[in-house]
Design a protein around this motif. Structure first.
Motif, PDB file in Angstrom:
ATOM      1  N   GLU A   1       0.815  -1.206   0.000  1.00 57.74           N
ATOM      2  CA  GLU A   1       0.000   0.000   0.000  1.00 57.74           C
ATOM      3  C   GLU A   1       0.854   1.263   0.000  1.00 57.74           C
ATOM      4  O   GLU A   1       0.410   2.326  -0.443  1.00 57.74           O
ATOM      5  CB  GLU A   1      -0.949   0.000   1.202  1.00 57.74           C
ATOM      6  CG  GLU A   1      -1.994  -1.104   1.136  1.00 57.74           C
ATOM      7  CD  GLU A   1      -2.959  -1.065   2.301  1.00 57.74           C
ATOM      8  OE1 GLU A   1      -3.103   0.013   2.910  1.00 57.74           O
ATOM      9  OE2 GLU A   1      -3.562  -2.098   2.620  1.00 57.74           O
ATOM     10  N   LEU A   2       2.076   1.161   0.512  1.00 59.25           N
ATOM     11  CA  LEU A   2       2.952   2.318   0.568  1.00 59.25           C
ATOM     12  C   LEU A   2       3.855   2.421  -0.652  1.00 59.25           C
ATOM     13  O   LEU A   2       4.706   3.296  -0.721  1.00 59.25           O
ATOM     14  CB  LEU A   2       3.819   2.265   1.830  1.00 59.25           C
ATOM     15  CG  LEU A   2       3.056   2.356   3.150  1.00 59.25           C
ATOM     16  CD1 LEU A   2       4.028   2.337   4.313  1.00 59.25           C
ATOM     17  CD2 LEU A   2       2.180   3.585   3.208  1.00 59.25           C
TER      18      LEU A   2
ATOM     19  N   HIS B   1       1.594   9.429   1.379  1.00 55.68           N
ATOM     20  CA  HIS B   1       1.287   8.922   2.714  1.00 55.68           C
ATOM     21  C   HIS B   1       1.962   9.786   3.771  1.00 55.68           C
ATOM     22  O   HIS B   1       2.991  10.407   3.528  1.00 55.68           O
ATOM     23  CB  HIS B   1       1.754   7.475   2.873  1.00 55.68           C
ATOM     24  CG  HIS B   1       1.202   6.542   1.837  1.00 55.68           C
ATOM     25  ND1 HIS B   1      -0.023   5.930   1.957  1.00 55.68           N
ATOM     26  CD2 HIS B   1       1.704   6.153   0.642  1.00 55.68           C
ATOM     27  CE1 HIS B   1      -0.254   5.201   0.892  1.00 55.68           C
ATOM     28  NE2 HIS B   1       0.779   5.309   0.075  1.00 55.68           N
ATOM     29  N   THR B   2       1.357   9.796   4.954  1.00 56.42           N
ATOM     30  CA  THR B   2       1.925  10.487   6.104  1.00 56.42           C
ATOM     31  C   THR B   2       2.222   9.467   7.187  1.00 56.42           C
ATOM     32  O   THR B   2       1.349   8.668   7.555  1.00 56.42           O
ATOM     33  CB  THR B   2       0.960  11.549   6.654  1.00 56.42           C
ATOM     34  OG1 THR B   2       0.696  12.521   5.645  1.00 56.42           O
ATOM     35  CG2 THR B   2       1.564  12.256   7.858  1.00 56.42           C
TER      36      THR B   2
ATOM     37  N   VAL C   1       1.002   4.778  10.189  1.00 58.51           N
ATOM     38  CA  VAL C   1       0.569   5.266   8.886  1.00 58.51           C
ATOM     39  C   VAL C   1      -0.800   5.905   9.075  1.00 58.51           C
ATOM     40  O   VAL C   1      -1.748   5.238   9.499  1.00 58.51           O
ATOM     41  CB  VAL C   1       0.496   4.133   7.854  1.00 58.51           C
ATOM     42  CG1 VAL C   1       0.118   4.676   6.484  1.00 58.51           C
ATOM     43  CG2 VAL C   1       1.820   3.378   7.791  1.00 58.51           C
TER      44      VAL C   1
ATOM     45  N   ASP D   1      -4.226   7.642   7.928  1.00 58.62           N
ATOM     46  CA  ASP D   1      -5.216   7.836   6.881  1.00 58.62           C
ATOM     47  C   ASP D   1      -6.262   8.827   7.375  1.00 58.62           C
ATOM     48  O   ASP D   1      -6.231   9.261   8.534  1.00 58.62           O
ATOM     49  CB  ASP D   1      -5.886   6.506   6.505  1.00 58.62           C
ATOM     50  CG  ASP D   1      -4.913   5.570   5.808  1.00 58.62           C
ATOM     51  OD1 ASP D   1      -4.041   6.068   5.084  1.00 58.62           O
ATOM     52  OD2 ASP D   1      -5.042   4.338   5.999  1.00 58.62           O
TER      53      ASP D   1
END
Length: 401
Positions: free
Chosen positions: A119-120, A125-126, A141, A143
């Motif tokens: 997914e990364l 992404h943060t 991670v 969302d």
């Protein structure tokens, strides 16, 4: 700010190699294995107020500064963006990971780090990260409406997915820090922060790389030097790597990889906030709440669920060296990908594969090259795979050998 010295050649690179090896050994890991992809990056969100005026350093001196960094405690926010030229994997990426995916007919856990890895590998992404020495790390991670965290605290490694209220637990049998490849059955050597990307890049830097200090920058409000690594070899898809190194601590704060083809960065990872104070001990505490589904790692070589890989890992032969090295391995069963019209592959999936690949031929026979902006792979019709950060022609040349 002007570059501090001219680009260094082969002789200089030989003198730098020892420093790079030391840097690769001592860079402090900040993330727990399995929380990011092998190639991920950042949309720059820097506190830019003009380049700082810093004392001049040579590339050798800056690499030594990285190697001597004793940073073991920090916390902060890391922004990540990856542009491999692939569609976003989204939440279904876990289905392709070993043992990942969960679901009613799958004994795996949605919180298993292997189920989150892909997914990364695309998009933005943060991450929120924290570290307190080799035995305490946490990566979350973030969302919009959920959070996924991996927490390493002493002997325990926990992963928790708030979206599914599932937790995954394994034991840290290695006791030697991230990247050791000994944390239970978690993915190995998976970078998640600028430090870890820099460690892997410095491993690759040798006689085939020119290295220089190229000015300064402000990253997360801190003064930093810019270390630039540029491959000398033709045939690689890597254009250059830029590492922003904290002027005070020697800690890499930002990592950017741009492709030889130009355009936006493929990998860009950096802190937007960073604090080198000791994180609170409670940061690394985790106890599953009542009602949380908990999956315990069984300690065996196979992962939970039918999706796991079984048997020995395929042998890998490395052709060439440096940035143009190509890994050669064989697909299980010694057969290539299904061809058009095969009953094994749905028509939509076959059209998608065909759209990604270019048919090629040579002394090796024939096959298909699948391309991204960084990593390319040649799958031959007789079941061999050649993969590397190299061009299509370099893959064909490697297969012809």
């Amino acid at each position: 700010m002007a570059p501090y010295e001219p680009e260094q050649g082969t002789t200089d690179a030989e003198e730098l190699s020892a420093g790079r090896r030391k840097a690769a050994r001592y860079l402090v890991p900040v993330a727990v294995a399995g929380v990011a992809a092998a190639t991920i990056g950042l949309v720059p969100a820097l506190a830019s107020g003009g380049d700082p005026d810093l004392p001049e350093l040579t590339a050798q001196e800056l690499i030594e500064k990285i190697a001597s960094s004793d940073t073991e405690q920090l916390s902060g926010t890391v922004k990540i963006n990856t542009d491999l030229g692939l569609p976003s994997f989204g939440g279904g990426a876990g289905a392709f990971a070993p043992g990942g995916g969960g679901g009613e007919d799958d004994k795996g856990s949605a919180a298993d780090p292997a189920a989150k890895l892909l997914e990364l590998a695309s998009g933005s992404h943060t991450l929120r990260v924290a570290a307190d020495g080799p035995d305490k790390q946490k990566v979350s991670v973030l969302d919009d409406a959920a959070e996924y965290s991996v927490i390493h605290n002493g002997d325990d490694v926990w992963a928790y997915d708030s979206a599914t209220n599932e937790a995954y637990h394994t034991k840290d049998t290695g006791k030697s820090g991230h990247g050791s490849g000994k944390k239970g059955d978690l993915p190995k050597d998976v970078p998640a922060t600028p430090e870890e990307f820099a460690r892997q890049a410095l491993k690759a830097a040798g006689k085939t790389t020119s290295v220089k200090v190229d000015g300064s920058a402000k990253v997360a409000g801190r003064d930093a030097y810019r270390l630039v690594l540029k491959p000398k070899d033709a045939g690689t898809t890597v254009g250059q790597i830029t590492i922003a190194v904290d002027a005070k601590t020697g800690t890499p704060l930002k990592f950017t990889l741009t492709p030889a083809s130009g355009g936006a960065a493929v990998v860009d990872v950096g802190f937007t906030k960073v604090d080198f104070a000791e994180p609170s001990a409670s940061t690394f505490d985790f106890k599953p709440a009542k009602g949380t589904k908990v999956t315990e790692e069984d300690g065996g070589s196979a992962r939970h669920g039918s999706g796991g890989f079984k048997g020995a890992e395929p042998a890998v032969n490395v052709i060439g060296e440096g940035w143009t090295s190509v890994a050669e391995l064989e697909l299980p069963g010694g057969q290539g990908l299904p061809t058009s019209g095969s009953a094994d592959v749905p028509a939509d999936a076959q059209r998608f594969l065909d759209s990604l690949g270019d048919k090629v031929s040579g002394k090796f026979g024939s096959g298909t090259v699948f391309k991204t902006r960084l990593i390319n792979a040649l799958v031959t019709d007789d079941g061999k795979v050649y993969v590397g950060a190299v061009t299509k022609d370099a893959l064909v040349e490697a297969a012809n050998r």
